[in-house]
Design a protein around this motif. Structure first.
Motif, PDB file in Angstrom:
ATOM      1  N   ILE A  45     -26.718  37.454   5.802  1.00  0.00           N
ATOM      2  CA  ILE A  45     -27.383  36.434   4.998  1.00  0.00           C
ATOM      3  C   ILE A  45     -26.933  35.073   5.507  1.00  0.00           C
ATOM      4  CG2 ILE A  45     -27.632  35.464   2.688  1.00  0.00           C
ATOM      5  CD1 ILE A  45     -26.738  39.089   3.086  1.00  0.00           C
ATOM      6  N   PHE A  46     -27.873  34.295   6.013  1.00  0.00           N
ATOM      7  CA  PHE A  46     -27.602  32.964   6.555  1.00  0.00           C
ATOM      8  C   PHE A  46     -27.850  31.953   5.440  1.00  0.00           C
ATOM      9  CE2 PHE A  46     -28.621  35.722  10.062  1.00  0.00           C
ATOM     10  CZ  PHE A  46     -27.648  35.411  11.000  1.00  0.00           C
ATOM     11  N   ILE A  47     -26.840  31.096   5.175  1.00  0.00           N
ATOM     12  CA  ILE A  47     -26.836  30.244   3.986  1.00  0.00           C
ATOM     13  C   ILE A  47     -26.695  28.768   4.373  1.00  0.00           C
ATOM     14  CG2 ILE A  47     -25.689  29.814   1.784  1.00  0.00           C
ATOM     15  CD1 ILE A  47     -24.493  32.721   2.143  1.00  0.00           C
ATOM     16  N   VAL A  53     -30.358  30.494   0.596  1.00  0.00           N
ATOM     17  CA  VAL A  53     -30.470  31.527   1.620  1.00  0.00           C
ATOM     18  C   VAL A  53     -31.620  31.118   2.541  1.00  0.00           C
ATOM     19  CG1 VAL A  53     -31.035  33.951   2.075  1.00  0.00           C
ATOM     20  CG2 VAL A  53     -29.598  33.337   0.108  1.00  0.00           C
ATOM     21  N   SER A  54     -31.286  30.870   3.786  1.00  0.00           N
ATOM     22  CA  SER A  54     -32.323  30.434   4.724  1.00  0.00           C
ATOM     23  C   SER A  54     -32.948  31.605   5.478  1.00  0.00           C
ATOM     24  CB  SER A  54     -31.757  29.414   5.717  1.00  0.00           C
ATOM     25  OG  SER A  54     -30.670  29.947   6.428  1.00  0.00           O
ATOM     26  N   PRO A  92     -34.911  34.973   0.963  1.00  0.00           N
ATOM     27  CA  PRO A  92     -34.837  33.564   1.368  1.00  0.00           C
ATOM     28  C   PRO A  92     -35.309  32.655   0.235  1.00  0.00           C
ATOM     29  CG  PRO A  92     -35.709  34.884   3.148  1.00  0.00           C
ATOM     30  CD  PRO A  92     -35.646  35.793   1.935  1.00  0.00           C
ATOM     31  N   GLY A  93     -34.591  31.545   0.061  1.00  0.00           N
ATOM     32  CA  GLY A  93     -34.897  30.607  -1.016  1.00  0.00           C
ATOM     33  C   GLY A  93     -33.983  30.785  -2.214  1.00  0.00           C
ATOM     34  N   ASP A  94     -33.388  31.975  -2.370  1.00  0.00           N
ATOM     35  CA  ASP A  94     -32.413  32.187  -3.445  1.00  0.00           C
ATOM     36  C   ASP A  94     -31.172  31.361  -3.152  1.00  0.00           C
ATOM     37  OD1 ASP A  94     -34.095  33.969  -4.706  1.00  0.00           O
ATOM     38  OD2 ASP A  94     -33.029  35.763  -4.029  1.00  0.00           O
ATOM     39  N   ARG A  95     -30.324  31.191  -4.166  1.00  0.00           N
ATOM     40  CA  ARG A  95     -29.087  30.415  -4.001  1.00  0.00           C
ATOM     41  C   ARG A  95     -27.864  31.317  -4.121  1.00  0.00           C
ATOM     42  NH1 ARG A  95     -29.067  24.669  -3.733  1.00  0.00           N
ATOM     43  NH2 ARG A  95     -31.137  23.925  -4.147  1.00  0.00           N
TER      44      ARG A  95
END
Length: 105
Positions: A45-47, A53-54, A92-95
């Motif tokens: 997970i790339f943050i 989350v990108s 993606p988009g979640d925090r």
């Protein structure tokens, strides 16, 4: 430590359910991850710095020599057992909330 970061989850034969490893990058930067000497399939997970989350790379292949790019500057990479991201509904988009990431109060 730098050595722990370089080693990551390599050589481990198992990872507890919901266990993982987080890599923090200061300043945020493009990164590339790999699976060399890694026995466990992982979700990466790339943050971004704000905790967003990108990108998610799911079910990475053990021992692969392929490079897994972040796709842009990131502040962290979270490695989990393969399937954990889907199990918790992460997309993606979640925090992500973690000390040192801007999404935290």
């Amino acid at each position: 430590t730098h050595h722990d970061r370089a080693k990551g989850l390599m050589f481990r034969r198992a990872l507890p359910e919901m266990g993982g490893m987080i890599f923090i990058y200061a300043p945020p930067q493009p990164v590339a991850m790999g699976m060399r000497n890694t026995y466990i399939p992982l979700d990466m997970i790339f943050i971004a710095l704000d905790g967003t989350v990108s990108r998610i790379e799911t079910n990475t292949e053990p021992f692969s020599t392929d490079i897994i790019p972040s796709g842009g500057a990131v502040a962290a990479v979270l490695e989990l057992n393969a399937g954990e991201a889907e199990k918790v509904g992460l997309k993606p988009g979640d925090r992500v909330v973690f000390p040192g990431l801007g999404a935290n109060p």
